[in-house]
Design a protein around this motif. Structure first.
Motif, mmCIF file in Angstrom:
data_model
loop_
_atom_site.group_PDB
_atom_site.id
_atom_site.type_symbol
_atom_site.label_atom_id
_atom_site.label_comp_id
_atom_site.label_asym_id
_atom_site.label_seq_id
_atom_site.Cartn_x
_atom_site.Cartn_y
_atom_site.Cartn_z
ATOM 1 N N GLY A 377 18.338 88.054 39.297
ATOM 2 C CA GLY A 377 17.272 89.025 39.536
ATOM 3 C C GLY A 377 15.936 88.368 39.819
ATOM 4 O O GLY A 377 15.787 87.152 39.748
ATOM 5 N N GLN A 378 14.969 89.206 40.133
ATOM 6 C CA GLN A 378 13.638 88.734 40.535
ATOM 7 C C GLN A 378 12.538 89.310 39.655
ATOM 8 O O GLN A 378 11.460 89.638 40.124
ATOM 9 C CB GLN A 378 13.381 89.124 42.004
ATOM 10 C CG GLN A 378 14.446 88.658 42.974
ATOM 11 C CD GLN A 378 14.513 87.159 43.061
ATOM 12 O OE1 GLN A 378 13.494 86.487 43.005
ATOM 13 N NE2 GLN A 378 15.721 86.623 43.202
ATOM 14 N N GLY A 379 12.793 89.454 38.383
ATOM 15 C CA GLY A 379 11.848 90.134 37.492
ATOM 16 C C GLY A 379 10.689 89.285 37.040
ATOM 17 O O GLY A 379 10.498 89.061 35.833
ATOM 18 N N VAL A 380 9.896 88.772 37.992
ATOM 19 C CA VAL A 380 8.726 87.963 37.666
ATOM 20 C C VAL A 380 7.513 88.577 38.356
ATOM 21 O O VAL A 380 7.500 88.752 39.571
ATOM 22 C CB VAL A 380 8.898 86.504 38.102
ATOM 23 C CG1 VAL A 380 7.678 85.686 37.716
ATOM 24 C CG2 VAL A 380 10.158 85.906 37.482
ATOM 25 N N ASN A 381 6.485 88.917 37.571
ATOM 26 C CA ASN A 381 5.257 89.491 38.113
ATOM 27 C C ASN A 381 4.230 88.377 38.266
ATOM 28 O O ASN A 381 3.712 87.855 37.286
ATOM 29 C CB ASN A 381 4.740 90.586 37.164
ATOM 30 C CG ASN A 381 3.563 91.345 37.744
ATOM 31 O OD1 ASN A 381 2.662 90.763 38.344
ATOM 32 N ND2 ASN A 381 3.556 92.655 37.564
ATOM 33 N N GLY A 382 3.950 88.000 39.518
ATOM 34 C CA GLY A 382 3.035 86.896 39.777
ATOM 35 C C GLY A 382 1.603 87.180 39.367
ATOM 36 O O GLY A 382 0.829 86.255 39.129
ATOM 37 N N LEU A 383 1.236 88.448 39.279
ATOM 38 C CA LEU A 383 -0.124 88.818 38.903
ATOM 39 C C LEU A 383 -0.355 88.708 37.402
ATOM 40 O O LEU A 383 -1.370 88.174 36.956
ATOM 41 C CB LEU A 383 -0.424 90.245 39.381
ATOM 42 C CG LEU A 383 -1.787 90.822 39.000
ATOM 43 C CD1 LEU A 383 -2.909 89.989 39.599
ATOM 44 C CD2 LEU A 383 -1.893 92.276 39.461
ATOM 45 N N SER A 388 11.022 88.731 33.148
ATOM 46 C CA SER A 388 12.215 89.386 32.599
ATOM 47 C C SER A 388 13.347 89.205 33.603
ATOM 48 O O SER A 388 13.305 89.762 34.702
ATOM 49 C CB SER A 388 11.957 90.874 32.344
ATOM 50 O OG SER A 388 13.123 91.510 31.866
ATOM 51 N N ARG A 389 14.369 88.432 33.202
ATOM 52 C CA ARG A 389 15.450 88.142 34.133
ATOM 53 C C ARG A 389 16.797 88.149 33.422
ATOM 54 O O ARG A 389 16.896 87.790 32.244
ATOM 55 C CB ARG A 389 15.241 86.771 34.787
ATOM 56 C CG ARG A 389 13.946 86.663 35.577
ATOM 57 C CD ARG A 389 13.883 85.388 36.368
ATOM 58 N NE ARG A 389 14.889 85.366 37.438
ATOM 59 C CZ ARG A 389 15.107 84.313 38.217
ATOM 60 N NH1 ARG A 389 14.409 83.203 38.059
ATOM 61 N NH2 ARG A 389 16.034 84.370 39.156
ATOM 62 N N GLY A 390 17.818 88.575 34.155
ATOM 63 C CA GLY A 390 19.171 88.460 33.639
ATOM 64 C C GLY A 390 19.539 86.998 33.505
ATOM 65 O O GLY A 390 19.093 86.157 34.293
ATOM 66 N N ALA A 391 20.353 86.676 32.500
ATOM 67 C CA ALA A 391 20.673 85.276 32.243
ATOM 68 C C ALA A 391 22.123 85.116 31.809
ATOM 69 O O ALA A 391 22.746 86.038 31.284
ATOM 70 C CB ALA A 391 19.741 84.706 31.175
ATOM 71 N N ALA A 392 22.635 83.926 32.040
ATOM 72 C CA ALA A 392 23.947 83.521 31.532
ATOM 73 C C ALA A 392 23.823 82.082 31.069
ATOM 74 O O ALA A 392 22.940 81.339 31.515
ATOM 75 C CB ALA A 392 25.021 83.657 32.605
ATOM 76 N N GLY A 393 24.706 81.695 30.177
ATOM 77 C CA GLY A 393 24.652 80.328 29.666
ATOM 78 C C GLY A 393 25.562 80.149 28.474
ATOM 79 O O GLY A 393 26.722 80.588 28.500
ATOM 80 N N PHE A 394 25.015 79.573 27.394
ATOM 81 C CA PHE A 394 25.831 79.257 26.227
ATOM 82 C C PHE A 394 25.034 79.457 24.940
ATOM 83 O O PHE A 394 23.827 79.188 24.892
ATOM 84 C CB PHE A 394 26.325 77.808 26.303
ATOM 85 C CG PHE A 394 27.195 77.537 27.488
ATOM 86 C CD1 PHE A 394 28.569 77.687 27.401
ATOM 87 C CD2 PHE A 394 26.637 77.163 28.706
ATOM 88 C CE1 PHE A 394 29.380 77.453 28.512
ATOM 89 C CE2 PHE A 394 27.430 76.928 29.812
ATOM 90 C CZ PHE A 394 28.813 77.080 29.714
ATOM 91 N N TRP A 395 25.739 79.925 23.902
ATOM 92 C CA TRP A 395 25.140 80.016 22.580
ATOM 93 C C TRP A 395 25.371 78.686 21.863
ATOM 94 O O TRP A 395 26.464 78.124 21.886
ATOM 95 C CB TRP A 395 25.760 81.156 21.786
ATOM 96 C CG TRP A 395 25.192 81.298 20.407
ATOM 97 C CD1 TRP A 395 25.827 81.092 19.222
ATOM 98 C CD2 TRP A 395 23.852 81.684 20.082
ATOM 99 N NE1 TRP A 395 24.971 81.326 18.166
ATOM 100 C CE2 TRP A 395 23.749 81.685 18.672
ATOM 101 C CE3 TRP A 395 22.725 82.014 20.843
ATOM 102 C CZ2 TRP A 395 22.574 82.007 18.005
ATOM 103 C CZ3 TRP A 395 21.557 82.339 20.182
ATOM 104 C CH2 TRP A 395 21.477 82.337 18.790
ATOM 105 N N VAL A 396 24.299 78.183 21.269
ATOM 106 C CA VAL A 396 24.326 76.875 20.619
ATOM 107 C C VAL A 396 24.002 77.053 19.138
ATOM 108 O O VAL A 396 23.066 77.774 18.778
ATOM 109 C CB VAL A 396 23.302 75.922 21.280
ATOM 110 C CG1 VAL A 396 23.292 74.568 20.578
ATOM 111 C CG2 VAL A 396 23.617 75.755 22.770
#
Length: 449
Positions: A377-383, A388-396
């Motif tokens: 996604g593109q949930g970044v407000n430059g102003l 806020s973005r969708g994410a995937a990865g690993f729990w550590v």
């Protein structure tokens, strides 16, 4: 079929330089008060293999000329892929016609003459790859085969691609500047799909460099793609909460991309940046040091001059967390009442200084939290800097990867995220223009279930 011998460029540097001078002459005769020209050509090939079979073979050869003319403070631009004298003259005429109908702009014009580059060091950017199609196919098969061989659960493939490209360009303007550029870029990439029951996951890996000798071996690229894909099987969501978040190097480079956008001229003069009026201010945690180095040998964003001919400089963009300057071309600099920083056309190589050890050390520093390996996604407000973005990865947990994670959202504000960086790893991936290891942020909101 062997196309390697056709991968040479069609024009000499002198021929392209003559074309630039010819266009500048047409512009002057047509009444332009100033003019700049960029003439370029490129040759490339791409070979993709999927499930062991050749899927595509692409070969491209292109050329182009772009001319910008000024009549006073009014600007016109036109381009052509035809290098014949008549076509070049018509293109200049079209640019002049546009300029005559364009409103004057006080910030328009060529770069200041005293800022133009006068030396052109060899940055080792041009390394043609004499790669016959048969060998490219073999490399792609080797790459994909290594990925598919990781585990029987790797059931499908999006293919492996081997790409090679060389190009040259000449930029010139009516202030007497003529600057040459010769570059090459090669890559090997692979993406595969793993399946376990009804669960399916996809991931990829790639290597990219100016010289083929700097590429990772095809088999190791495929192996990494397969291992990354397999590791994502069994992914689950997390409970919503505040957790430390570790961005792996590829995602950390994305964070730097948001920073670059915020300190770039176009966002600043439009007052659309969350880092407006930040020169001399702490914008990162004190441990962060970022150098912009246009002169990095074989660097993906190396150049002696920018898109306007302005001399590039090596500088501390961020020192001990404090912003040292913006990224400006001539137009944005004039809009802001400042001087060009040699960044027309973008930022040059960013070198982010590590503050910690390798990836395993960064996992230990994370302790218990989320490792992010993909953002959606593109949930970044430059102003405002809201993130806020969708994410995937690993729990550590306790520095050890426990299980893969998917379908979560990470949120924060870039101003606060930058200030709360607590470590930067030495696990730097040199594949693009941002040389940065993994980045640990003290705490972010993670929305799951």
């Amino acid at each position: 079929m062997t196309l390697a011998n056709e991968s040479t460029l069609s024009f000499s540097e002198n021929q392209l330089t003559d074309l630039v001078r010819q266009v500048l002459s047409y512009a002057k005769k047509g009444g332009a008060s100033a003019c700049d020209v960029d003439v370029s050509e490129g040759v490339g090939q791409n070979v993709t293999v999927r499930l062991g079979e050749v899927e595509t073979i692409e070969y491209n050869r292109d050329k182009g000329m772009g001319v910008t003319v000024y009549i006073g403070q009014s600007k016109g631009h036109a381009s052509s892929s035809d290098f014949s004298p008549g076509a070049l003259e018509q293109t200049v005429a079209a640019a002049l016609a546009i300029a005559r109908y364009t409103a004057a702009d006080d910030a328009a014009g060529l770069a200041d003459p005293d800022r133009l580059a006068t030396s052109f060091p060899d940055l080792d950017l041009y390394h043609p790859w004499a790669l016959p199609i048969e060998q490219a196919i073999e490399l792609a098969r080797r790459c994909e085969g290594a990925a598919r061989g990781v585990d029987v659960r790797i059931s499908n493939s999006e293919g492996a691609t081997v790409s090679s490209h060389v190009g040259q360009s000449i930029y010139g303007n009516s202030n007497g500047f003529i600057g040459p550029s010769h570059t090459s870029r090669h890559s090997i990439s692979c993406a595969v799909i793993a399946q376990d029951g009804n669960a399916m996951q996809r991931d990829y890996w790639y290597t990219s460099a100016r010289a083929a000798s700097d590429l990772d071996p095809a088999a190791s690229v495929g192996l990494k793609a397969g291992q990354r894909t397999l590791a994502r099987l069994g992914a689950r969501r997390l409970k919503t909460g505040d957790y430390p978040v570790l961005f792996d190097p590829s995602q950390a480079a994305g964070l730097m991309g948001h920073f670059i956008s915020a300190v770039s001229g176009s966002a600043l003069y439009r007052k659309a940046s969350f880092l407006l009026d930040s020169i001399g201010e702490p914008v990162f945690a004190p441990l962060v040091n970022i150098v912009e180095d246009p002169f990095l040998l074989r660097g993906m964003a190396s150049s002696a001059f920018d898109a306007e001919g302005v001399a590039c400089i090596r500088r501390d963009l961020v020192k001990d967390g404090v912003l040292g300057g913006y990224l400006l071309g001539s137009y944005s600099a004039r809009k802001l009442g400042l001087a060009s920083t040699g960044n027309a056309g973008g930022c040059h190589n960013l070198l982010v200084k590590p503050t910690a050890g390798d990836f395993q050390d960064m996992l230990k520093r994370l302790g218990t939290g989320l490792l992010v390996t993909e953002l959606l996604g593109q949930g970044v407000n430059g102003l405002t800097g809201d993130y806020s973005r969708g994410a995937a990865g690993f729990w550590v947990e306790n520095g050890v990867i426990v299980h893969p994670v998917e379908e979560v959202t990470i949120a924060g504000n870039l101003k606060e995220m930058f200030q709360h960086i607590v470590a930067i790893g030495s696990d730097i991936e040199i594949r693009g223009s941002k040389h940065i290891g993994s980045v640990l942020i003290e705490r972010m909101m993670v929305a799951g279930e």
